[in-house]
Design an enzyme around this catalytic site. Structure first.
Site, PDB file in Angstrom:
ATOM      1  N   SER A 173       4.298   5.526  -0.814  1.00 29.87           N
ATOM      2  CA  SER A 173       4.866   4.245  -1.230  1.00 29.87           C
ATOM      3  C   SER A 173       6.366   4.367  -1.524  1.00 29.87           C
ATOM      4  O   SER A 173       7.120   4.838  -0.674  1.00 29.87           O
ATOM      5  CB  SER A 173       4.066   3.766  -2.446  1.00 29.87           C
ATOM      6  OG  SER A 173       4.562   2.587  -2.985  1.00 29.87           O
ATOM      7  N   ASP A 344      -3.328  -2.582   3.883  1.00 27.89           N
ATOM      8  CA  ASP A 344      -2.357  -2.330   2.813  1.00 27.89           C
ATOM      9  C   ASP A 344      -1.526  -3.594   2.583  1.00 27.89           C
ATOM     10  O   ASP A 344      -0.849  -4.073   3.481  1.00 27.89           O
ATOM     11  CB  ASP A 344      -1.456  -1.164   3.240  1.00 27.89           C
ATOM     12  CG  ASP A 344      -0.611  -0.619   2.107  1.00 27.89           C
ATOM     13  OD1 ASP A 344      -0.268  -1.406   1.199  1.00 27.89           O
ATOM     14  OD2 ASP A 344      -0.293   0.583   2.128  1.00 27.89           O
ATOM     15  N   HIS A 373      -3.337   0.304  -0.179  1.00 22.23           N
ATOM     16  CA  HIS A 373      -2.237   1.117  -0.701  1.00 22.23           C
ATOM     17  C   HIS A 373      -2.697   2.312  -1.548  1.00 22.23           C
ATOM     18  O   HIS A 373      -2.103   3.377  -1.494  1.00 22.23           O
ATOM     19  CB  HIS A 373      -1.299   0.235  -1.517  1.00 22.23           C
ATOM     20  CG  HIS A 373       0.105   0.728  -1.550  1.00 22.23           C
ATOM     21  ND1 HIS A 373       0.867   0.881  -0.415  1.00 22.23           N
ATOM     22  CD2 HIS A 373       0.899   1.121  -2.572  1.00 22.23           C
ATOM     23  CE1 HIS A 373       2.055   1.339  -0.746  1.00 22.23           C
ATOM     24  NE2 HIS A 373       2.102   1.486  -2.048  1.00 22.23           N
TER      25      HIS A 373
END
Ligand SMILES: *[C@@H]1O[C@H](CO)[C@@H](O)[C@H](O)[C@H]1NC(C)=O
Ligand SMILES: *[C@@H]1O[C@H](CO)[C@@H](O)[C@H](O)[C@H]1NC(C)=O
Ligand SMILES: *[C@@H]1O[C@H](CO)[C@@H](O)[C@H](O)[C@H]1NC(C)=O
Ligand SMILES: *[C@@H]1O[C@H](CO)[C@@H](O)[C@H](O)[C@H]1NC(C)=O
Ligand SMILES: *[C@@H]1O[C@H](CO)[C@@H](O)[C@H](O)[C@H]1NC(C)=O
Ligand SMILES: *[C@@H]1O[C@H](CO)[C@@H](O)[C@H](O)[C@H]1NC(C)=O
Ligand SMILES: *[C@@H]1O[C@H](CO)[C@@H](O)[C@H](O)[C@H]1NC(C)=O
Ligand SMILES: *[C@@H]1O[C@H](CO)[C@@H](O)[C@H](O)[C@H]1NC(C)=O
Length: 398
Positions: A173, A344, A373
């Site tokens: 991320s 995601d 995610h």
């Protein structure tokens, strides 16, 4: 902010009247532990370092120097793998599952020297040489500074400490965003990276559907009002209380899961629901309001830009130009492997599709259709889908 409020309201409304506090489910001891404690709880050697950035922030850097299955010859220097967490999480990202499904432990057992960073403002990086966390100045940062100061400080320290010429980098991320920025703007650091593994890569977020980013975008002023321009999702002791005391209660299980998935997307099939108390007590691990505002500035834009300080004059002070500069990933030459998920919400497939062709030295890509995610951290099958492939690539690049 509002979901902490929601949880709190539940405690106040239901907690006392229904006596739910007495009906405890089993609790994982890691829910009330810090990083070092979790590492040693599972029988691994742990080391902790405080490192200081050029602008005075003191970051908690954690190390698992070797594993349990290869503890002979533990004075021999192994190849180094550095793990960098994402938005609102911390180094706990890599050690929150059982050891057979946590990247930190798996790499240590595969024979590597594992280091885990913590960005400024997270639970384990809240110190500064002369600023206190009560001051506005402490919280005047976003991922720009994590890329400019935090990553270089961490990587320089590890390289000096281990005498390794090059290290492997794994980011999740925002941990990929700051890597893209650092590796494309600071060649001295980029040279140190043998392979960059990007999980749920985030660069521009034009199509992001994350409720959290949208909330930040729509409620900028509300967030500022609640947190006084300083810290986003603060108060660790409250969170630990929520994670270790409330989440195990039957009535709160669903709320705790919802909160976790608000950040990232929803899929319960791939989550060990018996460990939600651990995930909830360690996350969200805090960041600055400025960082959330920075992300919200980028929502709906096709470019990744530095933080817009709000006026041409202020931007001139920070950037020597009246607008915030663009980041451009095409100048990064580090060999890069990427894994993305079609479910995601934050690293949206549309945004990933724009990013991938801009990676000059792209050595591997995999799309996992059902991944959201946090599946890259907590997915029950993340070892098979992702981590085993990372270890294979590392072993092929000695
Ligand atoms: C983690 O807990 C241990 C044991 O209580 C303590 O010695 C250590 O200072 C703690 N580390 C941090 C960063 O709080
Ligand atoms: C430990 O290191 C020594 C010398 O480097 C080597 O001869 C020995 O085989 C190693 N032992 C193990 C178990 O790897
Ligand atoms: C890890 O160990 C647990 C408990 O032994 C087991 O149920 C699980 O399937 C294992 N996970 C992996 C990825 O091997
Ligand atoms: C944080 O939460 C705890 C409850 O767990 C509370 O006692 C404490 O006053 C809170 N601190 C702040 C600064 O709000
Ligand atoms: C799920 O978590 C529980 C509690 O930590 C653990 O006992 C169990 O083995 C885990 N299951 C899997 C499949 O990893
Ligand atoms: C995103 O940008 C487009 C075009 O600039 C605009 O029409 C749209 O309203 C924006 N969406 C949001 C949620 O602001
Ligand atoms: C700022 O920008 C001007 C014009 O673009 C340039 O001449 C000057 O050298 C820059 N100053 C610094 C400190 O980079
Ligand atoms: C990034 O740099 C490349 C090469 O210099 C250029 O072709 C491209 O237009 C740049 N992209 C952006 C978004 O500025």
């Amino acid at each position: 902010m509002w979901y902490l409020f929601k949880v709190m309201s539940f405690i106040l409304i239901l907690g006392t009247t229904h006596g739910v506090f007495r009906k405890q489910r089993s609790v994982n001891p890691e829910a009330s532990m810090n990083i070092s404690q979790i590492i040693s709880y599972w029988g691994y050697p742990d080391e902790e370092y405080d490192i200081t950035t050029e602008d005075g922030y003191i970051l908690g850097l954690y190390r698992i120097p070797y594993g349990k299955t290869n503890s002979e010859n533990n004075s021999v220097q192994r190849l180094v793998v550095y793990l960098q967490h994402g938005l609102l999480t911390s180094a706990s990202s890599w050690i929150s599952n059982l050891p057979n499904n946590s990247l930190g432990f798996l790499l240590a057992d595969a024979g590597y020297d594992v280091w885990m960073g913590n960005s400024r403002g997270t639970t384990w990086s809240r110190k500064h040489l002369y600023l206190t966390t009560n001051s506005k100045e402490f919280w005047a940062f976003s991922f720009d500074e994590m890329a400019k100061y935090d990553l270089p400080a961490s990587i320089d320290f590890i390289v000096k400490q281990t005498q390794q010429q090059q290290i492997f980098y794994v980011g999740h991320s925002q941990g990929t965003t700051i890597a893209f920025i650092t590796f494309s703007t600071i060649p001295k650091i980029a040279e140190r990276i043998k392979v960059f593994f990007a999980l749920a890569p985030v660069f521009s977020i034009k199509y992001s559907k994350s409720p959290l980013i949208k909330m930040a975008y729509n409620w900028k002023s509300l967030i500022k009002f609640f947190s006084g321009s300083k810290e986003f999702l603060p108060n660790t002791s409250f969170k630990r209380f929520v994670g270790s005391k409330l989440c195990p209660l039957k009535i709160f299980v669903k709320i705790c899961r919802d909160v976790l998935f608000m950040i990232s997307g929803y899929d319960l099939k791939n989550l060990n629901t018996s460990r939600v108390d651990v995930y909830m007590s360690q996350n969200p691990a805090g960041t600055s309001v400025q960082n959330m505002v920075h992300w919200s500035q980028l929502f709906n834009s096709s470019h990744l830009k530095a933080f817009d300080w709000g006026s041409p004059d202020l931007n001139l002070v920070h950037f020597n130009q009246t607008t915030s500069p663009l980041y451009n990933v095409t100048s990064m030459n580090v060999p890069t492997a990427t894994w993305s998920g079609d479910s995601d919400l934050l690293a949206d497939p549309e945004d990933v599709k724009i990013l991938l062709p801009e990676i000059t030295n792209h050595i591997y890509h995999k799309t996992i259709s059902y991944y959201n995610h946090v599946d890259f951290l907590f997915g029950l099958d993340v070892y098979h889908q992702v981590y085993s492939e990372i270890i294979d690539i590392i072993q092929g690049n000695p």
